[in-house]
Design a protein around this motif. Structure first.
Motif, PDB file in Angstrom:
ATOM      1  N   ASP A   1       0.841  -1.191   0.000  1.00  0.00           N
ATOM      2  CA  ASP A   1       0.000   0.000   0.000  1.00  0.00           C
ATOM      3  C   ASP A   1       0.880   1.246   0.000  1.00  0.00           C
ATOM      4  O   ASP A   1       1.563   1.537   0.988  1.00  0.00           O
ATOM      5  N   LEU A   2       0.857   2.007  -1.089  1.00  0.00           N
ATOM      6  CA  LEU A   2       1.692   3.195  -1.187  1.00  0.00           C
ATOM      7  C   LEU A   2       1.331   4.224  -0.122  1.00  0.00           C
ATOM      8  O   LEU A   2       2.215   4.862   0.460  1.00  0.00           O
ATOM      9  N   ASP A   3       0.043   4.382   0.159  1.00  0.00           N
ATOM     10  CA  ASP A   3      -0.361   5.341   1.183  1.00  0.00           C
ATOM     11  C   ASP A   3       0.197   4.957   2.549  1.00  0.00           C
ATOM     12  O   ASP A   3       0.656   5.814   3.316  1.00  0.00           O
ATOM     13  N   ALA A   4       0.155   3.651   2.863  1.00  0.00           N
ATOM     14  CA  ALA A   4       0.708   3.196   4.138  1.00  0.00           C
ATOM     15  C   ALA A   4       2.210   3.432   4.184  1.00  0.00           C
ATOM     16  O   ALA A   4       2.760   3.835   5.217  1.00  0.00           O
ATOM     17  N   ALA A   5       2.874   3.187   3.072  1.00  0.00           N
ATOM     18  CA  ALA A   5       4.315   3.404   3.025  1.00  0.00           C
ATOM     19  C   ALA A   5       4.653   4.877   3.252  1.00  0.00           C
ATOM     20  O   ALA A   5       5.553   5.213   4.034  1.00  0.00           O
ATOM     21  N   LEU A   6       3.934   5.757   2.579  1.00  0.00           N
ATOM     22  CA  LEU A   6       4.183   7.183   2.753  1.00  0.00           C
ATOM     23  C   LEU A   6       3.859   7.630   4.176  1.00  0.00           C
ATOM     24  O   LEU A   6       4.559   8.461   4.756  1.00  0.00           O
ATOM     25  N   GLY A   7       2.799   7.068   4.756  1.00  0.00           N
ATOM     26  CA  GLY A   7       2.464   7.386   6.138  1.00  0.00           C
ATOM     27  C   GLY A   7       3.547   6.946   7.096  1.00  0.00           C
ATOM     28  O   GLY A   7       3.871   7.638   8.060  1.00  0.00           O
ATOM     29  N   GLY A   8       4.134   5.769   6.824  1.00  0.00           N
ATOM     30  CA  GLY A   8       5.228   5.297   7.664  1.00  0.00           C
ATOM     31  C   GLY A   8       6.441   6.197   7.585  1.00  0.00           C
ATOM     32  O   GLY A   8       7.110   6.458   8.595  1.00  0.00           O
ATOM     33  N   LEU A   9       6.736   6.701   6.393  1.00  0.00           N
ATOM     34  CA  LEU A   9       7.875   7.604   6.237  1.00  0.00           C
ATOM     35  C   LEU A   9       7.726   8.839   7.114  1.00  0.00           C
ATOM     36  O   LEU A   9       8.699   9.345   7.668  1.00  0.00           O
ATOM     37  N   ASP A  10       6.508   9.320   7.241  1.00  0.00           N
ATOM     38  CA  ASP A  10       6.274  10.548   8.000  1.00  0.00           C
ATOM     39  C   ASP A  10       6.218  10.325   9.510  1.00  0.00           C
ATOM     40  O   ASP A  10       6.546  11.223  10.284  1.00  0.00           O
ATOM     41  N   ARG A  11       5.786   9.147   9.950  1.00  0.00           N
ATOM     42  CA  ARG A  11       5.481   8.968  11.373  1.00  0.00           C
ATOM     43  C   ARG A  11       6.495   8.126  12.134  1.00  0.00           C
ATOM     44  O   ARG A  11       6.542   8.175  13.362  1.00  0.00           O
ATOM     45  N   LEU A  12       7.297   7.322  11.445  1.00  0.00           N
ATOM     46  CA  LEU A  12       8.279   6.492  12.139  1.00  0.00           C
ATOM     47  C   LEU A  12       9.466   7.346  12.568  1.00  0.00           C
ATOM     48  O   LEU A  12      10.085   8.032  11.747  1.00  0.00           O
ATOM     49  N   ASP A  13       9.773   7.303  13.850  1.00  0.00           N
ATOM     50  CA  ASP A  13      10.794   8.187  14.425  1.00  0.00           C
ATOM     51  C   ASP A  13      12.156   7.514  14.400  1.00  0.00           C
ATOM     52  O   ASP A  13      12.754   7.201  15.438  1.00  0.00           O
ATOM     53  N   THR A  14      12.638   7.253  13.203  1.00  0.00           N
ATOM     54  CA  THR A  14      13.977   6.693  13.027  1.00  0.00           C
ATOM     55  C   THR A  14      14.703   7.467  11.924  1.00  0.00           C
ATOM     56  O   THR A  14      14.073   8.053  11.052  1.00  0.00           O
ATOM     57  N   GLY A  15      16.011   7.427  12.004  1.00  0.00           N
ATOM     58  CA  GLY A  15      16.796   8.160  11.015  1.00  0.00           C
ATOM     59  C   GLY A  15      16.709   7.581   9.624  1.00  0.00           C
ATOM     60  O   GLY A  15      16.942   8.289   8.633  1.00  0.00           O
ATOM     61  N   MET A  16      16.370   6.303   9.522  1.00  0.00           N
ATOM     62  CA  MET A  16      16.242   5.644   8.225  1.00  0.00           C
ATOM     63  C   MET A  16      14.984   4.795   8.226  1.00  0.00           C
ATOM     64  O   MET A  16      14.679   4.145   9.229  1.00  0.00           O
ATOM     65  N   VAL A  17      14.261   4.800   7.119  1.00  0.00           N
ATOM     66  CA  VAL A  17      13.088   3.948   6.924  1.00  0.00           C
ATOM     67  C   VAL A  17      13.264   3.223   5.603  1.00  0.00           C
ATOM     68  O   VAL A  17      13.538   3.845   4.574  1.00  0.00           O
TER      69      VAL A  17
END
Length: 464
Positions: free
Chosen positions: A398-414
């Motif tokens: 799911d592209l939307d889920a992937a983009l959401g993860g990029l914004d909300r995951l608090d790590t230096g790399m995703v």
């Protein structure tokens, strides 16, 4: 006895993790005063290295790359023997090491500043990056060629001298790398300082810029000392990395990626996966697929090209893995193979309660905890709930889920649909929270860390 146990106040030995009776190197640590003398000799050599100019620095770093390639088989075999790195990974690390030196060999020609208009009147305003002087580098044992190289190459490219203090367990690798580098550089510009905490403390207290990779506790102490002196410092201090799997993911592919990130090099990477978060309906199929994938991981002699999971670095590291899974439901692994060497089977556990060590600390071994989540939002909260924030992998179609993860995951790399392990040396590397302090490593941004920007005002001597 551990892989680098003191024999006396200053004597150490490095041993083969796959065969602890095989002593790779015996060496003496020089002590704090000698460490400071080493920095002073490097400082004396640094001025000439800077004045040699961009062409000389570029040629020298390019020569190191070529020499690493020429010695590739020997270097890979040494990494297998001294730090237990599986042969396939050791070969890949050596190839990456050569690529790092070649990449930075071009950077002495990069612009180092800018020319600006004055606010009023005649003259010029200039900004220009200049090296700090002596870069003190403290590196771990798990990437004995690549990590020293991705610190040293940019430091040298901008005109610093380098003093490298490797982990005692990787001293033979560091000394062999130094022999290669020193053939291409003027005397004193690159030096290896063997030893442990005494020498490391002295190096931080005497250098002009410090880069550290290692444990959180030691890294925080390095940061305190360096900042109290007012010198630039960066510290990479590990991770407690999660893999998040959504119900729409290709479960078999995700399991293969995650198993590799758990068990590759016995989990002895700061980017290894240690928590697996299955969202909703992904839990049951992922549990089965990941357990099966981990049971299929080849464990054994790191010199065997088929091996994926070799030994841990020492007996203490192996015992930490065993202790961490005690009392939990073991889905795969959880055993210690018979025979010589410090091995532990790739392990997946379930049922770790809140506050359990596996959910709060970096165990640094081939073990991970499986955790359920009700939704992506819940999974993100679980992933972000730990003190570290280095890398997260997110598996979804799911592209939307992937983009959401990029914004909300608090790590230096995703990393989307990829293992948490793996580093692109031409891009910035680093984490958030307790994982990192200071500027990013690798890529062009590393050049900025190893240099300070100075501003020059050039006004005319006479005004017409």
């Amino acid at each position: 006895m551990t892989a680098a146990s003191p024999l006396s106040a200053t004597a150490y030995r490095s041993v083969n993790p796959a065969d602890p009776d095989d002593v790779v190197l015996r060496f003496s640590a020089p002590g704090a005063f000698a460490a400071v003398d080493t920095v002073e000799r490097a400082r004396a050599a640094q001025a000439g290295w800077l004045l040699a100019g961009a062409a000389a620095r570029s040629a020298a770093l390019g020569a190191v790359a070529a020499a690493v390639e020429a010695a590739a088989a020997e270097l890979a075999a040494l990494a297998v023997r001294e730090v237990g790195k599986p042969l396939t990974e050791a070969r890949a690390e050596v190839a990456r090491t050569a690529a790092i030196w070649r990449y930075y060999a071009q950077t002495p020609y990069d612009p180092v500043g800018a020319v600006h208009e004055t606010a009023a009147g005649a003259g010029l305003l200039l900004s220009r990056r200049r090296p700090h002087g002596v870069a003190g580098l403290i590196t771990p044992w798990n990437f004995p060629f690549a990590i020293p190289s991705w610190k040293a190459a940019p430091a040298l490219a901008v005109g610093n001298a380098v003093v490298l203090k490797p982990a005692p367990q990787a001293t033979a690798c560091a000394q062999r790398l130094a022999e290669i580098v020193q053939q291409a550089l003027p005397a004193g510009v690159f030096t290896v300082l063997p030893g442990d905490a005494t020498e490391g403390n002295a190096l931080v207290s005497a250098s002009d810029v410090v880069s550290f990779t290692g444990s959180t506790t030691v890294g925080q102490a390095v940061v305190r000392t360096a900042t109290s002196r007012g010198i630039p410092v960066q510290a990479e201090m590990g991770g407690l990395n999660a893999a998040v799997v959504l119900p729409d993911a290709d479960v078999e592919r995700a399991a293969a990626h995650i198993a590799a990130a758990i068990a590759g090099y016995a989990g002895q990477k700061c980017t290894a996966t240690s928590r697996v978060i299955a969202v909703g309906a992904a839990l049951d199929p992922l549990r089965d697929a990941l357990a099966e994938a981990l049971r299929a991981v080849p464990v054994g002699d790191p010199a065997d090209v088929a091996t994926v999971c070799g030994p841990l670095i020492d007996a203490r590291a192996r015992d930490q893995v065993v202790d961490a899974v005690h009392g939990l439901r073991v889905l795969a692994g959880g055993t210690v193979p018979d025979g010589a060497g410090w091995y532990a089977a790739p392990t997946l556990v379930e049922g770790a309660p809140p506050g359990h060590r596996l959910l709060c600390e970096e165990v640094f071994g081939p073990v991970a905890a499986l955790l359920p989540a009700e939704s992506l939002e819940h999974a993100v909260r679980i992933s972000n709930s730990v003190p570290h924030g280095l890398v997260t992998s997110l598996h979804t179609a799911d592209l939307d889920a992937a983009l959401g993860g990029l914004d909300r995951l608090d790590t230096g790399m995703v990393r989307i649909n990829a293992p948490s392990t793996g580093v692109d040396f031409h891009l910035p590397f680093g984490g958030t929270k307790a994982s990192s302090h200071g500027a990013r490593e690798q890529g062009r941004v590393a050049l900025e860390f190893y240099a300070a920007t100075r501003t020059y005002t050039l006004a005319p001597a006479k005004v017409a």
